[in-house]
Design a protein around this motif. Structure first.
Motif, PDB file in Angstrom:
ATOM      1  N   LYS A   1       0.835  -1.206   0.000  1.00  0.00           N
ATOM      2  CA  LYS A   1       0.000   0.000   0.000  1.00  0.00           C
ATOM      3  C   LYS A   1       0.865   1.249   0.000  1.00  0.00           C
ATOM      4  N   GLU A   2       1.933   1.239   0.773  1.00  0.00           N
ATOM      5  CA  GLU A   2       2.844   2.380   0.829  1.00  0.00           C
ATOM      6  C   GLU A   2       3.533   2.617  -0.512  1.00  0.00           C
ATOM      7  N   VAL A   3       3.922   1.540  -1.187  1.00  0.00           N
ATOM      8  CA  VAL A   3       4.549   1.659  -2.503  1.00  0.00           C
ATOM      9  C   VAL A   3       3.558   2.249  -3.497  1.00  0.00           C
ATOM     10  N   CYS A   4       2.302   1.810  -3.424  1.00  0.00           N
ATOM     11  CA  CYS A   4       1.272   2.344  -4.323  1.00  0.00           C
ATOM     12  C   CYS A   4       1.036   3.830  -4.066  1.00  0.00           C
ATOM     13  N   HIS A   5       0.987   4.218  -2.797  1.00  0.00           N
ATOM     14  CA  HIS A   5       0.797   5.635  -2.469  1.00  0.00           C
ATOM     15  C   HIS A   5       1.984   6.475  -2.933  1.00  0.00           C
ATOM     16  N   ALA A   6       3.186   5.930  -2.783  1.00  0.00           N
ATOM     17  CA  ALA A   6       4.379   6.647  -3.247  1.00  0.00           C
ATOM     18  C   ALA A   6       4.346   6.800  -4.769  1.00  0.00           C
ATOM     19  N   GLU A   7       3.939   5.754  -5.463  1.00  0.00           N
ATOM     20  CA  GLU A   7       3.846   5.822  -6.929  1.00  0.00           C
ATOM     21  C   GLU A   7       2.775   6.822  -7.349  1.00  0.00           C
ATOM     22  N   LEU A   8       1.683   6.871  -6.611  1.00  0.00           N
ATOM     23  CA  LEU A   8       0.618   7.825  -6.909  1.00  0.00           C
ATOM     24  C   LEU A   8       1.108   9.262  -6.739  1.00  0.00           C
ATOM     25  N   ARG A   9       1.859   9.520  -5.679  1.00  0.00           N
ATOM     26  CA  ARG A   9       2.435  10.854  -5.477  1.00  0.00           C
ATOM     27  C   ARG A   9       3.407  11.206  -6.605  1.00  0.00           C
ATOM     28  N   LYS A  10       4.205  10.229  -7.023  1.00  0.00           N
ATOM     29  CA  LYS A  10       5.167  10.440  -8.113  1.00  0.00           C
ATOM     30  C   LYS A  10       4.432  10.779  -9.408  1.00  0.00           C
ATOM     31  N   ILE A  11       3.377  10.042  -9.710  1.00  0.00           N
ATOM     32  CA  ILE A  11       2.597  10.284 -10.929  1.00  0.00           C
ATOM     33  C   ILE A  11       1.957  11.664 -10.879  1.00  0.00           C
ATOM     34  N   ASN A  12       1.377  12.030  -9.739  1.00  0.00           N
ATOM     35  CA  ASN A  12       0.757  13.349  -9.603  1.00  0.00           C
ATOM     36  C   ASN A  12       1.783  14.464  -9.826  1.00  0.00           C
ATOM     37  N   LYS A  13       2.985  14.266  -9.297  1.00  0.00           N
ATOM     38  CA  LYS A  13       4.041  15.262  -9.465  1.00  0.00           C
ATOM     39  C   LYS A  13       4.469  15.355 -10.933  1.00  0.00           C
ATOM     40  N   GLN A  14       4.566  14.218 -11.610  1.00  0.00           N
ATOM     41  CA  GLN A  14       4.942  14.213 -13.020  1.00  0.00           C
ATOM     42  C   GLN A  14       3.894  14.933 -13.871  1.00  0.00           C
ATOM     43  N   ILE A  15       2.622  14.665 -13.600  1.00  0.00           N
ATOM     44  CA  ILE A  15       1.546  15.329 -14.338  1.00  0.00           C
ATOM     45  C   ILE A  15       1.605  16.827 -14.103  1.00  0.00           C
ATOM     46  N   ALA A  16       1.783  17.227 -12.848  1.00  0.00           N
ATOM     47  CA  ALA A  16       1.855  18.659 -12.533  1.00  0.00           C
ATOM     48  C   ALA A  16       3.034  19.317 -13.242  1.00  0.00           C
ATOM     49  N   ASN A  17       4.175  18.646 -13.298  1.00  0.00           N
ATOM     50  CA  ASN A  17       5.352  19.203 -13.971  1.00  0.00           C
ATOM     51  C   ASN A  17       5.121  19.349 -15.473  1.00  0.00           C
TER      52      ASN A  17
END
Length: 58
Positions: free
Chosen positions: A33-49
């Protein structure tokens, strides 16, 4: 930044984000679950960038 490539990347990232959000974590381990949440944060940051790059015209 190539706009066609940027929009293609955003579409792929949004599909990945939707998959992670909809994934049923009921029987998943805490670590998974923690890995999934970390990946979700990474994806959100990539989209924002990417969106920021498109807005700034770079």
């Amino acid at each position: 930044m190539d706009k066609v490539e940027a929009f293609k990347n955003i579409k792929i990232l949004e599909a990945n984000r939707a998959f992670l959000i909809q994934y049923d974590h009921s029987y998943s381990s805490f670590a998974f679950k923690e890995v999934c949440h970390a990946e979700l944060r990474k994806i959100n940051k990539q989209i924002a960038n990417i969106e920021h790059g498109l807005k700034s015209g770079k």
